[in-house]
Design a protein around this motif. Structure first.
Motif, PDB file in Angstrom:
ATOM      1  N   TYR A 330      35.347 -16.039  74.102  1.00 22.50           N
ATOM      2  CA  TYR A 330      35.885 -16.107  75.458  1.00 22.50           C
ATOM      3  C   TYR A 330      36.897 -17.240  75.527  1.00 22.50           C
ATOM      4  O   TYR A 330      37.064 -18.022  74.579  1.00 22.50           O
ATOM      5  N   GLU A 351      32.639 -17.906  83.819  1.00 24.28           N
ATOM      6  CA  GLU A 351      32.023 -16.773  83.133  1.00 24.28           C
ATOM      7  C   GLU A 351      32.559 -15.437  83.636  1.00 24.28           C
ATOM      8  O   GLU A 351      32.497 -14.432  82.912  1.00 24.28           O
ATOM      9  N   TRP A 354      35.115 -13.967  81.272  1.00 24.16           N
ATOM     10  CA  TRP A 354      34.735 -13.684  79.895  1.00 24.16           C
ATOM     11  C   TRP A 354      34.727 -12.178  79.663  1.00 24.16           C
ATOM     12  O   TRP A 354      34.271 -11.399  80.533  1.00 24.16           O
TER      13      TRP A 354
END
Length: 436
Positions: A330, A351, A354
């Protein structure tokens, strides 16, 4: 002459051999001196001291500071330690010696450093020419097949059949494709990118060329746009398939080797907007390309591989295929400051971008992906496998390939390119499906 210099191969051939031989001559001269206990101790101190300095440098830069985002291969470690040892030997020759020996020692230091640098580059093999090593290109501007973007009638027998069946190449079909620079405006994003490159295969260079699949290819970091390897591989594939190959456009997603904008819109540049709102429309307007998402691929190596997974996961209606070669898991995976600097410490926001997160929340009715990584690339393998597993779980038709005998290097790049091209040729109807 200047172009010839920029085109010199520095990975194999006379240049790297010449530097290695010159370094060996300097080393032998600086090592051989009137024998005596004092000189033996001095020379040994220089060699051992230099080697220890190299080891300490590796420990600090690679293991403590993680400046490269990955562990170096044992061969690279050896080249670096040997270079430091040679420099140490040259340094001890500066004392209690005549002026010409001092001069040779100074010249030797320069030769050792240059040879070591070229040696490390040769191990990875990503910068094959002088131009690539310095992040410049000597490619000429590409004469675009069409500035209108309007597909021209293709000399095909059956427009509903795949190209490998219907394409009838003319007698004047070029033997190879063309590679050149292209100027992609940044009107929407404002992102200042370095000069982009594009490759047009033989079938795209003739009158009434057929519409072809397209690849958006992204480089690693550090790195700059370069299509030398893709051109070699695609020219061979085109020769075996009546000139058919995808059009490849290689924009710059970094802007600067020292920066990583994360392939997002960040304070370091609006890269996501640049690729989706500047690059993609420009490609459609300037090349005769197919429009179906199954004929559009985003591909990249290392940092570019992560970008490919991100864009392939987020924009399946644009990119029906993505090829992640040795990609990071990522954005900013190796930079512990990314969370704070780019996302203000907001873990959820971080996140959310990602690839694994995006794939877990999306559907993919017709997306295909290739994940490839060097079989010896211990740093990249976990992330590539994680994204591969997420793609499979999301319903993407994905394959995972470990490239034998390779780490984070040119062998892995070429192996990943070949795996990706196999998919693209099948999906784009550029070659017959395998039998058996």
């Amino acid at each position: 002459m200047f172009d010839s210099l920029l085109n010199l191969n520095i990975v194999q051939g006379p240049v790297i051999i010449g530097f290695a031989a010159t370094a060996a001559v300097f080393g032998l001269y600086l090592l051989i001196r009137r024998p005596g206990r004092r000189w033996i101790v001095t020379a040994a101190s220089g060699l051992v001291g230099g080697a220890l300095a190299g080891i300490v440098t590796l420990v600090i830069t690679v293991y403590l500071l993680d400046l490269f985002g990955t562990r170096l291969s044992p061969l690279v470690d050896s080249v670096i330690v040997l270079t430091f040892a040679a420099v140490g030997l040259a340094i001890v020759n500066l004392w209690l010696s005549r002026w010409w020996r001092k001069l040779i020692a100074v010249l030797g230091i320069a030769v050792f450093i240059a040879t070591g640098t070229l040696g490390v580059n040769a191990v990875y093999g990503l910068n094959k020419t002088v131009a690539a090593f310095f992040g410049v290109t000597n490619a000429k501007p590409l004469v675009l097949p069409s500035a209108s973007g309007t597909p021209t009638p293709a000399p095909v027998v059956d427009p509903n059949a795949p190209l490998y069946e219907s394409w009838m190449p003319p007698a004047d079909l070029p033997a190879t494709g063309q590679l050149g620079t292209v100027n992609i405006p940044h009107d929407v994003s404002g992102f200042i990118a370095r000069t982009a490159l594009a490759y047009v295969p033989p079938a795209g260079l003739v009158a009434n060329a057929p519409a072809l699949p397209v690849i958006i290819q992204l480089n690693g970091q550090p790195g700059s746009p370069g299509l030398d390897d893709p051109k070699v591989i695609l020219d061979k594939l085109a020769a075996a398939n009546r000139g058919l190959a995808p059009i490849v456009v290689n924009p710059d997603q970094l802007g600067d080797d020292t920066k990583d904008p994360l392939c997002l819109d960040t304070s370091k540049g609006n890269v996501e907007t640049y690729l989706m709102k500047d690059v993609v429309p420009w490609v459609k307007a300037h090349f005769n390309v197919l429009s179906d998402p199954k004929d559009w691929t985003i591909m990249g190596f290392s940092n570019g591989g992560m970008c490919a997974s991100y864009f392939g996961a987020k924009y399946p209606s644009t990119f029906g295929n993505f090829v992640d070669i040795s990609g990071d898991e990522y954005q900013g995976v190796d930079d512990k400051s990314t969370l704070k600097k780019m996302f203000g410490g907001n873990q959820a926001a971080y996140e959310a971008v990602w690839p694994t997160t995006i794939m877990s929340k999306s559907t993919y009715p017709d997306s295909w992906a290739v994940f490839a990584v060097g079989a010896d690339d211990a740093e990249a393998i976990p992330g590539v496998k994680t994204n591969y597993d997420a793609a499979v779980a999301a319903g993407i038709h994905a394959t995972y390939t470990a490239i034998p005998g390779s780490g984070h290097d040119n062998t892995a790049l070429d192996g990943g390119l070949s795996a990706g091209y196999t998919l693209i040729y099948q999906r784009g109807g550029l070659s017959a499906p395998p039998t058996g």
